[in-house]
Design an enzyme around this catalytic site. Structure first.
Site, PDB file in Angstrom:
ATOM      1  CG  LEU A 208      -1.877  -0.725   1.616  1.00 27.88           C
ATOM      2  CD1 LEU A 208      -2.806  -0.736   2.594  1.00 27.88           C
ATOM      3  CD2 LEU A 208      -2.929  -0.235   0.467  1.00 27.88           C
ATOM      4  CG  ASP A 209       0.475   4.419  -2.425  1.00 26.35           C
ATOM      5  OD1 ASP A 209       1.572   3.274  -3.058  1.00 26.35           O
ATOM      6  OD2 ASP A 209      -0.541   5.135  -3.782  1.00 26.35           O
ATOM      7  NE  ARG A 210       6.060   8.344   5.415  1.00 26.91           N
ATOM      8  CZ  ARG A 210       6.132   9.170   4.924  1.00 26.91           C
ATOM      9  NH1 ARG A 210       7.198  10.283   4.016  1.00 26.91           N
ATOM     10  NH2 ARG A 210       7.030   9.272   6.907  1.00 26.91           N
TER      11      ARG A 210
END
Length: 227
Positions: A101-103
């Site tokens: 997942l993106d940050r």
């Protein structure tokens, strides 16, 4: 690694010596006498030679984590905290991620030491569904449902995205179901719809694994019942 190579390396007997031990019925794998010296051995197999342990079996480990915003989907980073920093398990250093997942994104992250399990979940050919709750900065038009189902042409990758299911829950909230995971895919698809930008992206399911309602952000647990 092949069984004869493992025996040769661990016991220092050479390939011929290892093969002789195996064909002589003196090697057991997972409790049974081995008969195939070319058999592939994983780190999850216990291997004995004349009753002595040549390789202890590593236990398969599968975890789910509720990733908070600001945490990096990585196992190490010199600057940012990673998902592994949230896990308190003696074998956590053996883990890798089964999907990232993106940050800034939140929700379900799976980790494991079992490469076959993670590959089955992340390989586009298996068409494993990933489900997300998505917040937007403006109302989502009904036409977006059909656009997501048709797919979007991504010139950078030279491909059209696979059909995705978009369910509009509120004017600025939707549920998106994908069977692939291209770079910033959901963000890029929404931006094709009148320049819509995301205000939140929260993953709630990967295949059969759903984020439990009682697993708070930053918490993790072992997934039971997986061989």
């Amino acid at each position: 690694m092949k069984l004869e190579d493992l025996i040769a390396k661990r016991l220092g007997v050479g390939t011929r010596g290892a093969r002789a031990l195996i064909l002589g019925g003196r090697v057991a794998v997972a409790g049974a006498i081995a008969v195939d010296h070319r058999r592939e051995i994983s780190r999850f197999d216990e291997v004995l030679c004349e009753g002595a342990v040549v390789q202890a079996a590593m236990k398969r480990l599968h975890l789910m984590l509720h990733k908070p915003a600001g945490i990096l989907s990585a196992t190490s980073d010199p600057v940012h905290r990673t998902v592994l920093d949230l896990i308190d398990h003696p074998d956590k250093d053996t883990l890798h991620l089964a999907g990232r997942l993106d940050r800034s994104s939140t929700g379900l992250v799976l980790l494991t030491n079992d490469g076959r399990w993670s590959e089955a979940l992340s390989d586009p050919a298996t068409k494993v569904e990933k489900v997300y709750l998505v917040g937007t900065d403006r109302p989502i038009p009904m036409e977006a449902v059909e656009r997501f189902a048709e797919g979007f042409w991504f010139a950078t990758e030279g491909l059209t995205t696979r059909p995705a299911h978009l369910e509009i829950l509120e004017e600025c909230l939707a549920r998106v179901t994908l069977v692939e995971g291209r770079y910033h895919q959901i963000k890029r698809m929404f931006h094709r719809i009148d320049g819509i930008r995301l205000t939140s992206l929260h993953r709630v399911r990967i295949g059969p694994h759903e984020l439990p309602g009682d697993l708070a952000a930053g918490q993790w647990r072992v997934i039971a019942g997986i061989d």
